[in-house]
Design a protein around this motif. Structure first.
Motif, PDB file in Angstrom:
ATOM      1  N   MET A   1     -91.526  61.426  -3.677  1.00  0.00           N
ATOM      2  CA  MET A   1     -90.806  60.196  -3.446  1.00  0.00           C
ATOM      3  C   MET A   1     -91.249  59.102  -4.427  1.00  0.00           C
ATOM      4  O   MET A   1     -90.440  58.307  -4.866  1.00  0.00           O
ATOM      5  N   ARG A   2     -92.557  59.074  -4.753  1.00  0.00           N
ATOM      6  CA  ARG A   2     -93.052  58.074  -5.694  1.00  0.00           C
ATOM      7  C   ARG A   2     -92.411  58.220  -7.063  1.00  0.00           C
ATOM      8  O   ARG A   2     -92.079  57.217  -7.712  1.00  0.00           O
ATOM      9  N   VAL A   3     -92.231  59.459  -7.499  1.00  0.00           N
ATOM     10  CA  VAL A   3     -91.624  59.691  -8.817  1.00  0.00           C
ATOM     11  C   VAL A   3     -90.194  59.170  -8.831  1.00  0.00           C
ATOM     12  O   VAL A   3     -89.780  58.498  -9.778  1.00  0.00           O
ATOM     13  N   LEU A   4     -89.439  59.441  -7.777  1.00  0.00           N
ATOM     14  CA  LEU A   4     -88.059  58.974  -7.693  1.00  0.00           C
ATOM     15  C   LEU A   4     -88.011  57.445  -7.700  1.00  0.00           C
ATOM     16  O   LEU A   4     -87.209  56.841  -8.420  1.00  0.00           O
ATOM     17  N   LEU A   5     -88.872  56.806  -6.898  1.00  0.00           N
ATOM     18  CA  LEU A   5     -88.903  55.344  -6.878  1.00  0.00           C
ATOM     19  C   LEU A   5     -89.320  54.778  -8.237  1.00  0.00           C
ATOM     20  O   LEU A   5     -88.777  53.762  -8.678  1.00  0.00           O
ATOM     21  N   ASN A   6     -90.269  55.427  -8.912  1.00  0.00           N
ATOM     22  CA  ASN A   6     -90.689  54.962 -10.234  1.00  0.00           C
ATOM     23  C   ASN A   6     -89.560  55.080 -11.254  1.00  0.00           C
ATOM     24  O   ASN A   6     -89.397  54.212 -12.109  1.00  0.00           O
ATOM     25  N   ILE A   7     -88.774  56.143 -11.173  1.00  0.00           N
ATOM     26  CA  ILE A   7     -87.649  56.307 -12.111  1.00  0.00           C
ATOM     27  C   ILE A   7     -86.595  55.233 -11.855  1.00  0.00           C
ATOM     28  O   ILE A   7     -86.089  54.603 -12.799  1.00  0.00           O
ATOM     29  N   ILE A   8     -86.274  54.998 -10.581  1.00  0.00           N
ATOM     30  CA  ILE A   8     -85.306  53.939 -10.246  1.00  0.00           C
ATOM     31  C   ILE A   8     -85.840  52.588 -10.705  1.00  0.00           C
ATOM     32  O   ILE A   8     -85.117  51.766 -11.262  1.00  0.00           O
ATOM     33  N   TRP A   9     -87.128  52.356 -10.469  1.00  0.00           N
ATOM     34  CA  TRP A   9     -87.769  51.103 -10.897  1.00  0.00           C
ATOM     35  C   TRP A   9     -87.668  50.924 -12.409  1.00  0.00           C
ATOM     36  O   TRP A   9     -87.341  49.852 -12.894  1.00  0.00           O
ATOM     37  N   LEU A  10     -87.956  51.976 -13.140  1.00  0.00           N
ATOM     38  CA  LEU A  10     -87.933  51.921 -14.592  1.00  0.00           C
ATOM     39  C   LEU A  10     -86.543  51.554 -15.106  1.00  0.00           C
ATOM     40  O   LEU A  10     -86.403  50.713 -15.993  1.00  0.00           O
ATOM     41  N   VAL A  11     -85.525  52.144 -14.515  1.00  0.00           N
ATOM     42  CA  VAL A  11     -84.151  51.895 -14.955  1.00  0.00           C
ATOM     43  C   VAL A  11     -83.684  50.489 -14.585  1.00  0.00           C
ATOM     44  O   VAL A  11     -83.039  49.809 -15.372  1.00  0.00           O
ATOM     45  N   PHE A  12     -84.022  50.031 -13.379  1.00  0.00           N
ATOM     46  CA  PHE A  12     -83.482  48.762 -12.887  1.00  0.00           C
ATOM     47  C   PHE A  12     -84.410  47.570 -13.055  1.00  0.00           C
ATOM     48  O   PHE A  12     -84.339  46.621 -12.290  1.00  0.00           O
ATOM     49  N   GLY A  13     -85.262  47.572 -14.034  1.00  0.00           N
ATOM     50  CA  GLY A  13     -86.035  46.375 -14.307  1.00  0.00           C
ATOM     51  C   GLY A  13     -87.445  46.602 -14.801  1.00  0.00           C
ATOM     52  O   GLY A  13     -88.023  45.723 -15.439  1.00  0.00           O
ATOM     53  N   GLY A  14     -88.036  47.728 -14.487  1.00  0.00           N
ATOM     54  CA  GLY A  14     -89.419  47.968 -14.873  1.00  0.00           C
ATOM     55  C   GLY A  14     -89.630  47.995 -16.371  1.00  0.00           C
ATOM     56  O   GLY A  14     -90.641  47.494 -16.876  1.00  0.00           O
ATOM     57  N   MET A  92     -83.382  42.228  -6.124  1.00  0.00           N
ATOM     58  CA  MET A  92     -83.458  43.652  -5.797  1.00  0.00           C
ATOM     59  C   MET A  92     -83.274  43.914  -4.305  1.00  0.00           C
ATOM     60  O   MET A  92     -82.811  44.979  -3.912  1.00  0.00           O
ATOM     61  N   ALA A  93     -83.647  42.957  -3.474  1.00  0.00           N
ATOM     62  CA  ALA A  93     -83.590  43.151  -2.022  1.00  0.00           C
ATOM     63  C   ALA A  93     -82.183  43.049  -1.468  1.00  0.00           C
ATOM     64  O   ALA A  93     -81.987  43.252  -0.270  1.00  0.00           O
ATOM     65  N   VAL A  94     -81.198  42.794  -2.312  1.00  0.00           N
ATOM     66  CA  VAL A  94     -79.820  42.675  -1.842  1.00  0.00           C
ATOM     67  C   VAL A  94     -79.288  44.013  -1.321  1.00  0.00           C
ATOM     68  O   VAL A  94     -78.521  44.051  -0.368  1.00  0.00           O
ATOM     69  N   THR A  95     -79.723  45.109  -1.911  1.00  0.00           N
ATOM     70  CA  THR A  95     -79.264  46.425  -1.475  1.00  0.00           C
ATOM     71  C   THR A  95     -80.382  47.151  -0.727  1.00  0.00           C
ATOM     72  O   THR A  95     -81.562  46.851  -0.895  1.00  0.00           O
ATOM     73  N   ILE A  96     -80.016  48.119   0.071  1.00  0.00           N
ATOM     74  CA  ILE A  96     -80.999  48.890   0.829  1.00  0.00           C
ATOM     75  C   ILE A  96     -81.900  49.681  -0.119  1.00  0.00           C
ATOM     76  O   ILE A  96     -83.108  49.760   0.076  1.00  0.00           O
ATOM     77  N   ILE A  97     -81.318  50.255  -1.159  1.00  0.00           N
ATOM     78  CA  ILE A  97     -82.107  51.021  -2.125  1.00  0.00           C
ATOM     79  C   ILE A  97     -83.082  50.122  -2.870  1.00  0.00           C
ATOM     80  O   ILE A  97     -84.171  50.546  -3.243  1.00  0.00           O
ATOM     81  N   GLY A  98     -82.727  48.861  -3.040  1.00  0.00           N
ATOM     82  CA  GLY A  98     -83.569  47.933  -3.779  1.00  0.00           C
ATOM     83  C   GLY A  98     -84.728  47.352  -2.988  1.00  0.00           C
ATOM     84  O   GLY A  98     -85.627  46.752  -3.564  1.00  0.00           O
ATOM     85  N   ILE A  99     -84.755  47.551  -1.674  1.00  0.00           N
ATOM     86  CA  ILE A  99     -85.825  46.962  -0.858  1.00  0.00           C
ATOM     87  C   ILE A  99     -87.212  47.478  -1.258  1.00  0.00           C
ATOM     88  O   ILE A  99     -88.135  46.670  -1.427  1.00  0.00           O
ATOM     89  N   PRO A 100     -87.422  48.794  -1.450  1.00  0.00           N
ATOM     90  CA  PRO A 100     -88.750  49.221  -1.908  1.00  0.00           C
ATOM     91  C   PRO A 100     -89.104  48.655  -3.288  1.00  0.00           C
ATOM     92  O   PRO A 100     -90.271  48.366  -3.568  1.00  0.00           O
ATOM     93  N   LEU A 101     -88.097  48.472  -4.134  1.00  0.00           N
ATOM     94  CA  LEU A 101     -88.342  47.887  -5.452  1.00  0.00           C
ATOM     95  C   LEU A 101     -88.738  46.425  -5.321  1.00  0.00           C
ATOM     96  O   LEU A 101     -89.610  45.938  -6.045  1.00  0.00           O
ATOM     97  N   ALA A 102     -88.101  45.722  -4.389  1.00  0.00           N
ATOM     98  CA  ALA A 102     -88.456  44.324  -4.152  1.00  0.00           C
ATOM     99  C   ALA A 102     -89.883  44.214  -3.631  1.00  0.00           C
ATOM    100  O   ALA A 102     -90.637  43.329  -4.040  1.00  0.00           O
TER     101      ALA A 102
END
Length: 130
Positions: A1-14, A92-102
């Motif tokens: 799960m961490r890898v998936l969140l890190n990839i999403i993070w990288l694409v959307f702002g990281g 980032m917190a506007v969407t459900i997927i973005g909450i962990p990123l926020a």
């Protein structure tokens, strides 16, 4: 799960966040006296690339120099970096997927405010300084 969140993070702002820290670090290296801030900026930049699975801990050897450096850092850059993290977290917190990123963005605020005297370590291998 961490890898998936890190990839999403990288694409959307990281990636952009890390590039900002790297550019700030390069500027600090050019201004010779601010090299410790440049090193701290690069550490935060690497943390900003792949934040899930890492945490920050205090260095037991940090002393007065770190405190003075952190006060200077807060005045020059820390407030603005923290404000940027708060605004990005709100977006980032506007969407459900973005909450962990926020949440990860908010987790970066303490180290963006006071980077000197901190270590970034994997969650699984936190040192115990007792």
């Amino acid at each position: 799960m961490r890898v998936l969140l890190n990839i999403i993070w990288l694409v959307f702002g990281g990636l952009w966040l890390a590039l900002g820290y790297f550019v700030a670090g390069l500027i600090c290296f050019v201004l010779i006296i601010t090299i410790p801030f440049g090193i701290a900026s690069f550490r935060i930049g690497v943390y900003a690339l792949w934040p899930f699975g890492k945490t920050t801990v205090d260095k037991p050897t940090a002393g007065t120099a770190s405190l003075i450096g952190n006060v200077i850092w807060i005045i020059v850059a820390g407030i603005w970096l923290a404000l940027g993290h708060v605004l990005t977290a709100l977006a980032m917190a506007v969407t459900i997927i973005g909450i962990p990123l926020a949440i990860a963005n908010l987790k970066m605020i303490p180290i963006s405010l006071m980077p000197l005297g901190k270590d970034i370590v994997p969650i699984d291998s936190r040192p115990s300084y007792t």
